[in-house]
Design a protein around this motif. Structure first.
Motif, PDB file in Angstrom:
ATOM      1  N   THR A   5      69.085  68.054  61.360  1.00  0.00           N
ATOM      2  CA  THR A   5      67.784  68.328  60.737  1.00  0.00           C
ATOM      3  C   THR A   5      66.625  67.921  61.646  1.00  0.00           C
ATOM      4  O   THR A   5      65.665  68.668  61.796  1.00  0.00           O
ATOM      5  N   SER A   6      66.714  66.765  62.262  1.00  0.00           N
ATOM      6  CA  SER A   6      65.600  66.292  63.099  1.00  0.00           C
ATOM      7  C   SER A   6      65.372  67.217  64.294  1.00  0.00           C
ATOM      8  O   SER A   6      64.224  67.504  64.658  1.00  0.00           O
ATOM      9  N   ALA A   7      66.454  67.722  64.895  1.00  0.00           N
ATOM     10  CA  ALA A   7      66.312  68.627  66.040  1.00  0.00           C
ATOM     11  C   ALA A   7      65.713  69.958  65.606  1.00  0.00           C
ATOM     12  O   ALA A   7      64.853  70.525  66.297  1.00  0.00           O
ATOM     13  N   VAL A   8      66.138  70.453  64.448  1.00  0.00           N
ATOM     14  CA  VAL A   8      65.597  71.715  63.925  1.00  0.00           C
ATOM     15  C   VAL A   8      64.118  71.547  63.581  1.00  0.00           C
ATOM     16  O   VAL A   8      63.295  72.416  63.885  1.00  0.00           O
ATOM     17  N   ALA A   9      63.787  70.428  62.966  1.00  0.00           N
ATOM     18  CA  ALA A   9      62.392  70.165  62.603  1.00  0.00           C
ATOM     19  C   ALA A   9      61.521  70.127  63.853  1.00  0.00           C
ATOM     20  O   ALA A   9      60.425  70.703  63.882  1.00  0.00           O
ATOM     21  N   LYS A  10      62.000  69.471  64.895  1.00  0.00           N
ATOM     22  CA  LYS A  10      61.249  69.396  66.143  1.00  0.00           C
ATOM     23  C   LYS A  10      61.089  70.788  66.753  1.00  0.00           C
ATOM     24  O   LYS A  10      60.012  71.138  67.227  1.00  0.00           O
ATOM     25  N   ARG A  11      62.145  71.567  66.720  1.00  0.00           N
ATOM     26  CA  ARG A  11      62.107  72.930  67.275  1.00  0.00           C
ATOM     27  C   ARG A  11      61.114  73.812  66.524  1.00  0.00           C
ATOM     28  O   ARG A  11      60.397  74.608  67.119  1.00  0.00           O
ATOM     29  N   LEU A  12      61.053  73.649  65.187  1.00  0.00           N
ATOM     30  CA  LEU A  12      60.148  74.471  64.367  1.00  0.00           C
ATOM     31  C   LEU A  12      58.733  73.888  64.302  1.00  0.00           C
ATOM     32  O   LEU A  12      57.809  74.566  63.850  1.00  0.00           O
ATOM     33  N   GLY A  13      58.585  72.636  64.677  1.00  0.00           N
ATOM     34  CA  GLY A  13      57.272  72.008  64.632  1.00  0.00           C
ATOM     35  C   GLY A  13      56.855  71.583  63.231  1.00  0.00           C
ATOM     36  O   GLY A  13      55.672  71.620  62.886  1.00  0.00           O
ATOM     37  N   VAL A  14      57.841  71.198  62.434  1.00  0.00           N
ATOM     38  CA  VAL A  14      57.575  70.734  61.074  1.00  0.00           C
ATOM     39  C   VAL A  14      58.303  69.416  60.860  1.00  0.00           C
ATOM     40  O   VAL A  14      59.073  68.980  61.711  1.00  0.00           O
ATOM     41  N   SER A  15      58.105  68.795  59.716  1.00  0.00           N
ATOM     42  CA  SER A  15      58.792  67.536  59.434  1.00  0.00           C
ATOM     43  C   SER A  15      60.206  67.795  58.931  1.00  0.00           C
ATOM     44  O   SER A  15      60.543  68.906  58.511  1.00  0.00           O
ATOM     45  N   THR A  16      61.013  66.762  58.974  1.00  0.00           N
ATOM     46  CA  THR A  16      62.395  66.899  58.491  1.00  0.00           C
ATOM     47  C   THR A  16      62.414  67.184  56.992  1.00  0.00           C
ATOM     48  O   THR A  16      63.264  67.931  56.511  1.00  0.00           O
ATOM     49  N   LYS A  17      61.475  66.593  56.265  1.00  0.00           N
ATOM     50  CA  LYS A  17      61.395  66.849  54.815  1.00  0.00           C
ATOM     51  C   LYS A  17      61.123  68.326  54.543  1.00  0.00           C
ATOM     52  O   LYS A  17      61.646  68.898  53.590  1.00  0.00           O
ATOM     53  N   THR A  18      60.274  68.941  55.371  1.00  0.00           N
ATOM     54  CA  THR A  18      59.971  70.366  55.183  1.00  0.00           C
ATOM     55  C   THR A  18      61.216  71.199  55.407  1.00  0.00           C
ATOM     56  O   THR A  18      61.513  72.124  54.640  1.00  0.00           O
ATOM     57  N   VAL A  19      61.991  70.867  56.446  1.00  0.00           N
ATOM     58  CA  VAL A  19      63.248  71.604  56.707  1.00  0.00           C
ATOM     59  C   VAL A  19      64.185  71.449  55.515  1.00  0.00           C
ATOM     60  O   VAL A  19      64.778  72.429  55.042  1.00  0.00           O
ATOM     61  N   GLN A  20      64.285  70.237  54.985  1.00  0.00           N
ATOM     62  CA  GLN A  20      65.166  70.004  53.831  1.00  0.00           C
ATOM     63  C   GLN A  20      64.687  70.795  52.606  1.00  0.00           C
ATOM     64  O   GLN A  20      65.501  71.355  51.867  1.00  0.00           O
TER      65      GLN A  20
END
Length: 141
Positions: A5-20
């Motif tokens: 999740t943290s890597a995806v969030a960084k790649r998308l430029g959003v927070s981990t909570k947003t990805v979740q």
């Protein structure tokens, strides 16, 4: 390639909570590892990227809503300040009117007092002192 999740969030430029949130909201197909963390495939990441670029992400939406709330609060504060200024101005004008009425009343009282004093002086001048009667005995003394 699988990412956390943290890597995806960084790649998308959003927070981990947003990805979740997006995973739950849009039913993104991803698995969880032994620790219960999401593991994303390239396909899941592509879907997340599509959802991100379709519109404003949740954080931006929340930020925009807060900006709108802050704007409305600022406008309300400005209106309250204006209303307070109007009330104070009205009160000042009313007090000034009352003071002017009191001054006018005081002037009327001063004129009345002056008139009464003048009347009193003229009555004293017009009154002739009574002559004392002298008794017969005092006449010879």
């Amino acid at each position: 390639m699988e990412l956390k999740t943290s890597a995806v969030a960084k790649r998308l430029g959003v927070s981990t909570k947003t990805v979740q949130r997006w995973v739950k909201k849009y039913n993104i197909p991803c698995t969880k590892n032994e620790a219960g963390h999401y593991v994303f495939t390239n396909e899941a990441i592509e879907q997340l990227e599509k959802y991100k670029f379709l519109g404003i992400d949740e954080e931006e939406k929340e930020h925009a809503e807060w900006e709108e709330v802050e704007q409305r609060l600022n406008e309300l504060e400005r209106k309250i300040d204006q209303k307070a200024d109007d009330v104070v101005s009205f009160q000042l004008l009313q007090h000034r009117r009352e003071i002017e009425e009191m001054l006018q009343y005081i002037q009327q009282l001063e004129q009345r007092i002056a008139h009464l004093e003048h009347q009193q002086k003229t009555t004293i001048v017009h009154e002739q002192p009574k002559q004392k009667r002298r008794g017969m005995i005092s006449f010879f003394l």
